[in-house]
Design a protein around this motif. Structure first.
Motif, PDB file in Angstrom:
ATOM      1  N   ALA A 173       7.968 -24.028 -28.187  1.00 29.80           N
ATOM      2  CA  ALA A 173       7.461 -24.569 -27.047  1.00 29.80           C
ATOM      3  C   ALA A 173       6.802 -25.630 -27.727  1.00 29.80           C
ATOM      4  CB  ALA A 173       6.778 -23.464 -26.064  1.00 29.80           C
ATOM      5  N   ARG A 174       5.636 -25.192 -29.061  1.00 31.37           N
ATOM      6  CA  ARG A 174       4.407 -26.014 -29.500  1.00 31.37           C
ATOM      7  C   ARG A 174       5.764 -26.465 -30.540  1.00 31.37           C
ATOM      8  NH1 ARG A 174       0.563 -27.587 -29.665  1.00 31.37           N
ATOM      9  NH2 ARG A 174      -0.748 -26.362 -31.098  1.00 31.37           N
ATOM     10  N   TYR A 175       6.525 -26.622 -30.600  1.00 33.83           N
ATOM     11  CA  TYR A 175       7.464 -27.678 -31.593  1.00 33.83           C
ATOM     12  C   TYR A 175       7.752 -28.875 -31.236  1.00 33.83           C
ATOM     13  CZ  TYR A 175      11.796 -29.028 -33.813  1.00 33.83           C
ATOM     14  OH  TYR A 175      12.684 -30.421 -34.512  1.00 33.83           O
ATOM     15  N   LEU A 176       7.579 -28.747 -29.200  1.00 38.18           N
ATOM     16  CA  LEU A 176       8.362 -29.316 -28.293  1.00 38.18           C
ATOM     17  C   LEU A 176       7.845 -30.390 -27.632  1.00 38.18           C
ATOM     18  CD1 LEU A 176      10.927 -27.576 -25.675  1.00 38.18           C
ATOM     19  CD2 LEU A 176      11.501 -28.978 -28.002  1.00 38.18           C
ATOM     20  N   GLY A 177       6.035 -30.233 -27.892  1.00 38.92           N
ATOM     21  CA  GLY A 177       4.639 -30.533 -28.309  1.00 38.92           C
ATOM     22  C   GLY A 177       4.209 -30.129 -27.105  1.00 38.92           C
ATOM     23  N   ALA A 178       4.350 -29.112 -26.772  1.00 37.34           N
ATOM     24  CA  ALA A 178       3.129 -28.677 -25.050  1.00 37.34           C
ATOM     25  C   ALA A 178       2.147 -27.902 -25.885  1.00 37.34           C
ATOM     26  CB  ALA A 178       4.342 -26.708 -25.098  1.00 37.34           C
ATOM     27  N   SER A 179       1.174 -27.950 -25.576  1.00 34.42           N
ATOM     28  CA  SER A 179      -0.467 -27.428 -26.266  1.00 34.42           C
ATOM     29  C   SER A 179      -0.564 -25.924 -26.295  1.00 34.42           C
ATOM     30  CB  SER A 179      -1.279 -28.603 -25.269  1.00 34.42           C
ATOM     31  OG  SER A 179      -1.565 -27.089 -23.793  1.00 34.42           O
ATOM     32  N   PRO A 180      -1.394 -25.946 -26.567  1.00 39.42           N
ATOM     33  CA  PRO A 180      -1.185 -23.863 -26.860  1.00 39.42           C
ATOM     34  C   PRO A 180      -1.090 -23.322 -25.364  1.00 39.42           C
ATOM     35  CG  PRO A 180      -2.830 -25.136 -28.468  1.00 39.42           C
ATOM     36  CD  PRO A 180      -2.329 -25.769 -27.340  1.00 39.42           C
ATOM     37  N   ALA A 191       2.083 -24.278 -23.998  1.00 40.27           N
ATOM     38  CA  ALA A 191       3.229 -23.370 -23.935  1.00 40.27           C
ATOM     39  C   ALA A 191       3.208 -22.010 -23.979  1.00 40.27           C
ATOM     40  CB  ALA A 191       3.229 -23.011 -25.547  1.00 40.27           C
ATOM     41  N   GLU A 192       1.851 -21.088 -23.055  1.00 42.70           N
ATOM     42  CA  GLU A 192       1.953 -20.064 -22.541  1.00 42.70           C
ATOM     43  C   GLU A 192       2.168 -19.802 -21.443  1.00 42.70           C
ATOM     44  OE1 GLU A 192      -2.082 -18.684 -22.981  1.00 42.70           O
ATOM     45  OE2 GLU A 192      -2.531 -18.574 -25.535  1.00 42.70           O
ATOM     46  N   ASP A 193       2.061 -21.121 -20.638  1.00 41.22           N
ATOM     47  CA  ASP A 193       2.637 -21.295 -19.745  1.00 41.22           C
ATOM     48  C   ASP A 193       3.889 -21.476 -18.769  1.00 41.22           C
ATOM     49  OD1 ASP A 193      -0.338 -21.138 -17.831  1.00 41.22           O
ATOM     50  OD2 ASP A 193       0.451 -22.598 -17.770  1.00 41.22           O
ATOM     51  N   ILE A 194       4.750 -22.361 -20.068  1.00 40.73           N
ATOM     52  CA  ILE A 194       5.852 -22.174 -20.231  1.00 40.73           C
ATOM     53  C   ILE A 194       7.074 -21.211 -20.266  1.00 40.73           C
ATOM     54  CG2 ILE A 194       8.019 -23.617 -21.381  1.00 40.73           C
ATOM     55  CD1 ILE A 194       5.714 -26.249 -21.707  1.00 40.73           C
ATOM     56  N   ILE A 195       6.302 -19.973 -21.070  1.00 40.95           N
ATOM     57  CA  ILE A 195       6.319 -19.129 -21.779  1.00 40.95           C
ATOM     58  C   ILE A 195       6.798 -18.162 -20.521  1.00 40.95           C
ATOM     59  CG2 ILE A 195       7.006 -17.057 -23.365  1.00 40.95           C
ATOM     60  CD1 ILE A 195       7.718 -19.743 -24.632  1.00 40.95           C
ATOM     61  N   GLN A 196       5.887 -17.594 -19.241  1.00 46.43           N
ATOM     62  CA  GLN A 196       5.948 -17.284 -18.673  1.00 46.43           C
ATOM     63  C   GLN A 196       6.662 -17.031 -18.011  1.00 46.43           C
ATOM     64  OE1 GLN A 196       2.136 -17.385 -16.959  1.00 46.43           O
ATOM     65  NE2 GLN A 196       0.765 -16.012 -18.946  1.00 46.43           N
ATOM     66  N   ASP A 197       6.912 -19.232 -17.562  1.00 47.34           N
ATOM     67  CA  ASP A 197       8.384 -19.590 -17.092  1.00 47.34           C
ATOM     68  C   ASP A 197       9.961 -19.086 -17.088  1.00 47.34           C
ATOM     69  OD1 ASP A 197       5.866 -20.551 -14.746  1.00 47.34           O
ATOM     70  OD2 ASP A 197       5.845 -22.821 -16.031  1.00 47.34           O
ATOM     71  N   THR A 198       9.621 -18.998 -18.527  1.00 48.70           N
ATOM     72  CA  THR A 198      10.431 -18.595 -19.912  1.00 48.70           C
ATOM     73  C   THR A 198      11.200 -17.542 -18.996  1.00 48.70           C
ATOM     74  OG1 THR A 198      10.489 -20.442 -20.919  1.00 48.70           O
ATOM     75  CG2 THR A 198      12.428 -18.299 -21.919  1.00 48.70           C
ATOM     76  N   PHE A 199      10.265 -16.155 -18.856  1.00 40.70           N
ATOM     77  CA  PHE A 199      10.913 -14.960 -18.824  1.00 40.70           C
ATOM     78  C   PHE A 199      10.731 -14.495 -17.132  1.00 40.70           C
ATOM     79  CE2 PHE A 199       8.768 -15.083 -23.122  1.00 40.70           C
ATOM     80  CZ  PHE A 199      10.032 -14.315 -23.489  1.00 40.70           C
ATOM     81  N   LEU A 200       9.773 -15.962 -16.982  1.00 42.75           N
ATOM     82  CA  LEU A 200      10.517 -15.649 -14.576  1.00 42.75           C
ATOM     83  C   LEU A 200      11.886 -15.958 -14.707  1.00 42.75           C
ATOM     84  CD1 LEU A 200       8.721 -14.816 -12.414  1.00 42.75           C
ATOM     85  CD2 LEU A 200       8.370 -17.281 -11.855  1.00 42.75           C
ATOM     86  N   VAL A 201      11.977 -17.033 -15.146  1.00 45.05           N
ATOM     87  CA  VAL A 201      13.460 -17.228 -14.883  1.00 45.05           C
ATOM     88  C   VAL A 201      14.701 -16.240 -15.544  1.00 45.05           C
ATOM     89  CG1 VAL A 201      15.610 -18.660 -15.980  1.00 45.05           C
ATOM     90  CG2 VAL A 201      13.338 -19.714 -15.116  1.00 45.05           C
ATOM     91  N   ALA A 202      13.913 -15.621 -16.569  1.00 45.00           N
ATOM     92  CA  ALA A 202      15.225 -14.537 -17.381  1.00 45.00           C
ATOM     93  C   ALA A 202      14.849 -13.207 -16.429  1.00 45.00           C
ATOM     94  CB  ALA A 202      14.480 -14.308 -18.971  1.00 45.00           C
ATOM     95  N   HIS A 203      14.066 -13.057 -15.724  1.00 40.99           N
ATOM     96  CA  HIS A 203      13.818 -11.683 -15.141  1.00 40.99           C
ATOM     97  C   HIS A 203      14.690 -11.723 -13.624  1.00 40.99           C
ATOM     98  CE1 HIS A 203      11.997  -8.221 -12.441  1.00 40.99           C
ATOM     99  NE2 HIS A 203      11.383  -9.127 -11.938  1.00 40.99           N
ATOM    100  N   GLN A 204      14.480 -12.936 -12.799  1.00 45.79           N
ATOM    101  CA  GLN A 204      15.142 -13.583 -12.257  1.00 45.79           C
ATOM    102  C   GLN A 204      16.169 -13.761 -12.297  1.00 45.79           C
ATOM    103  OE1 GLN A 204      12.544 -17.011 -10.218  1.00 45.79           O
ATOM    104  NE2 GLN A 204      11.314 -16.157  -9.005  1.00 45.79           N
TER     105      GLN A 204
END
Length: 133
Positions: free
Chosen positions: A21-28, A31-44
């Motif tokens: 996520a940081r590589y794509l250009g997200a701020s720190p 990136a944390e929020d994006i990763i949380q969203d990623t795992f929320l999708v994985a969970h759902q």
């Protein structure tokens, strides 16, 4: 996906997805929020049944992370990050070929240094001012 399965997936893939996520250009923080969203999708939704190897699971999670990043960018119309779907897809290809190889992405600092060394002096100076000083 059960809670213990999700905890295992988070433990295995969180650091790599954060770097991606940081590589794509997200701020720190983003990136944390994006990763949380990623795992929320994985969970759902659960990890697809055809993603049976760590490599395939990681690829699927990177795709979810990429989509979450694009969604984040769309929400942040005033963001300094300029995104283009084609560029993000090229970034994924480069990530897989150059950063992963036989590793999990920790070699990205060396790869970034190689990229920075190819920039014109003015752009290298700007990056040095932003990140080093």
């Amino acid at each position: 996906m059960k809670r213990d399965e999700l905890a295992a997936v988070v433990g295995i893939y969180q650091a790599g997805l954060y770097r991606y996520a940081r590589y794509l250009g997200a701020s720190p923080e983003a990136a944390e929020d994006i990763i949380q969203d990623t795992f929320l999708v994985a969970h759902q939704k659960g990890i697809p049944g055809d993603a049976v190897t760590n490599e395939r699971i990681y690829a699927w999670l990177r795709g979810v992370t990429r989509n979450c990043f694009l969604t984040y960018c769309r929400k942040m119309r005033t963001s300094k990050v300029v995104y283009n779907t084609e560029y993000v897809e090229q970034a994924e290809d480069f990530w897989c070929s150059e950063f992963l190889g036989s590793e999990d992405g920790f070699g990205y600092v060396e790869a970034l240094q190689l990229c920075v060394n190819e920039l014109p002096l003015e752009q290298r100076s700007s990056i040095a001012l932003k990140y080093e000083e």
